[in-house]
Design a protein around this motif. Structure first.
Motif, PDB file in Angstrom:
ATOM      1  N   ARG A 127       0.829  -1.206   0.000  1.00 50.56           N
ATOM      2  CA  ARG A 127       0.000   0.000   0.000  1.00 50.56           C
ATOM      3  C   ARG A 127       0.863   1.256   0.000  1.00 50.56           C
ATOM      4  O   ARG A 127       0.614   2.204  -0.741  1.00 50.56           O
ATOM      5  N   TYR A 183      -5.995  -0.063  -0.678  1.00 49.82           N
ATOM      6  CA  TYR A 183      -6.422  -0.520   0.634  1.00 49.82           C
ATOM      7  C   TYR A 183      -5.780  -1.846   1.003  1.00 49.82           C
ATOM      8  O   TYR A 183      -5.516  -2.671   0.140  1.00 49.82           O
ATOM      9  N   THR A 200     -10.407   5.399   3.849  1.00 52.43           N
ATOM     10  CA  THR A 200     -10.325   6.274   2.679  1.00 52.43           C
ATOM     11  C   THR A 200     -10.018   7.701   3.116  1.00 52.43           C
ATOM     12  O   THR A 200     -10.855   8.351   3.728  1.00 52.43           O
ATOM     13  N   ILE A 240     -14.374  12.344  -4.803  1.00 46.73           N
ATOM     14  CA  ILE A 240     -13.790  11.071  -4.423  1.00 46.73           C
ATOM     15  C   ILE A 240     -14.206  10.035  -5.457  1.00 46.73           C
ATOM     16  O   ILE A 240     -15.394   9.951  -5.815  1.00 46.73           O
ATOM     17  N   PRO A 275      -8.051  12.461  -1.356  1.00 48.61           N
ATOM     18  CA  PRO A 275      -6.823  12.535  -2.148  1.00 48.61           C
ATOM     19  C   PRO A 275      -6.263  13.950  -2.262  1.00 48.61           C
ATOM     20  O   PRO A 275      -5.118  14.130  -2.639  1.00 48.61           O
ATOM     21  N   ARG A 299       0.872   4.090  -2.947  1.00 50.13           N
ATOM     22  CA  ARG A 299       0.564   5.497  -2.660  1.00 50.13           C
ATOM     23  C   ARG A 299       1.747   6.399  -3.000  1.00 50.13           C
ATOM     24  O   ARG A 299       1.568   7.518  -3.466  1.00 50.13           O
ATOM     25  N   GLY A 307     -15.549   6.859  -7.090  1.00 49.92           N
ATOM     26  CA  GLY A 307     -16.518   5.871  -6.636  1.00 49.92           C
ATOM     27  C   GLY A 307     -17.929   6.382  -6.796  1.00 49.92           C
ATOM     28  O   GLY A 307     -18.153   7.504  -7.251  1.00 49.92           O
ATOM     29  N   HIS A 339      -4.325   6.643  -5.261  1.00 46.73           N
ATOM     30  CA  HIS A 339      -5.055   7.157  -4.104  1.00 46.73           C
ATOM     31  C   HIS A 339      -5.905   6.101  -3.414  1.00 46.73           C
ATOM     32  O   HIS A 339      -5.925   6.025  -2.200  1.00 46.73           O
ATOM     33  N   SER A 340      -6.631   5.312  -4.160  1.00 48.33           N
ATOM     34  CA  SER A 340      -7.583   4.358  -3.579  1.00 48.33           C
ATOM     35  C   SER A 340      -6.938   2.988  -3.461  1.00 48.33           C
ATOM     36  O   SER A 340      -7.250   2.055  -4.200  1.00 48.33           O
TER      37      SER A 340
END
Length: 100
Positions: free
Chosen positions: A16, A28, A40, A75, A43, A20, A77, A25-26
């Motif tokens: 991770r 996990y 979350t 964001i 960003p 990053r 999603g 950004h996303s």
């Protein structure tokens, strides 16, 4: 893959951090207890937006339109408000060789 050992949590955390550091950004660390790696952040301003730990959602701070409440950044999603009360949910899944 029951004969393959689970990936150590430290390896997921390291992966991770690498992702990053390269601008993703996303990213996990899923299916482990890791509130930081499973959550979350925005960003843009790095504010905590969705806090997750394993299967539990703690804080949920997205606006109903899916934007950061602190800086207004979008964001990635699909988000529809208001936030619900999900609790811990694990649904059993049975895989069979003859599934369609």
């Amino acid at each position: 893959m029951l004969d393959t050992p689970a990936t150590p949590a430290a390896a997921l955390t390291r992966a991770r951090h690498i992702a990053r550091a390269h601008g993703l950004h996303s990213v996990y660390t899923g299916n482990v207890h890791d509130a930081v790696g499973g959550s979350t952040p925005c960003p843009h301003c790095d504010a905590l937006l969705i806090e997750r730990d394993w299967y539990a959602i703690g804080r949920y701070r997205l606006r109903d339109d899916g934007l950061c409440p602190d800086c207004g950044a979008a964001i990635a999603g699909r988000f529809e408000g208001p936030a619900g009360q999900w609790g811990r949910r694990r649904l059993p899944v049975q895989l069979t060789a003859d599934a369609p």
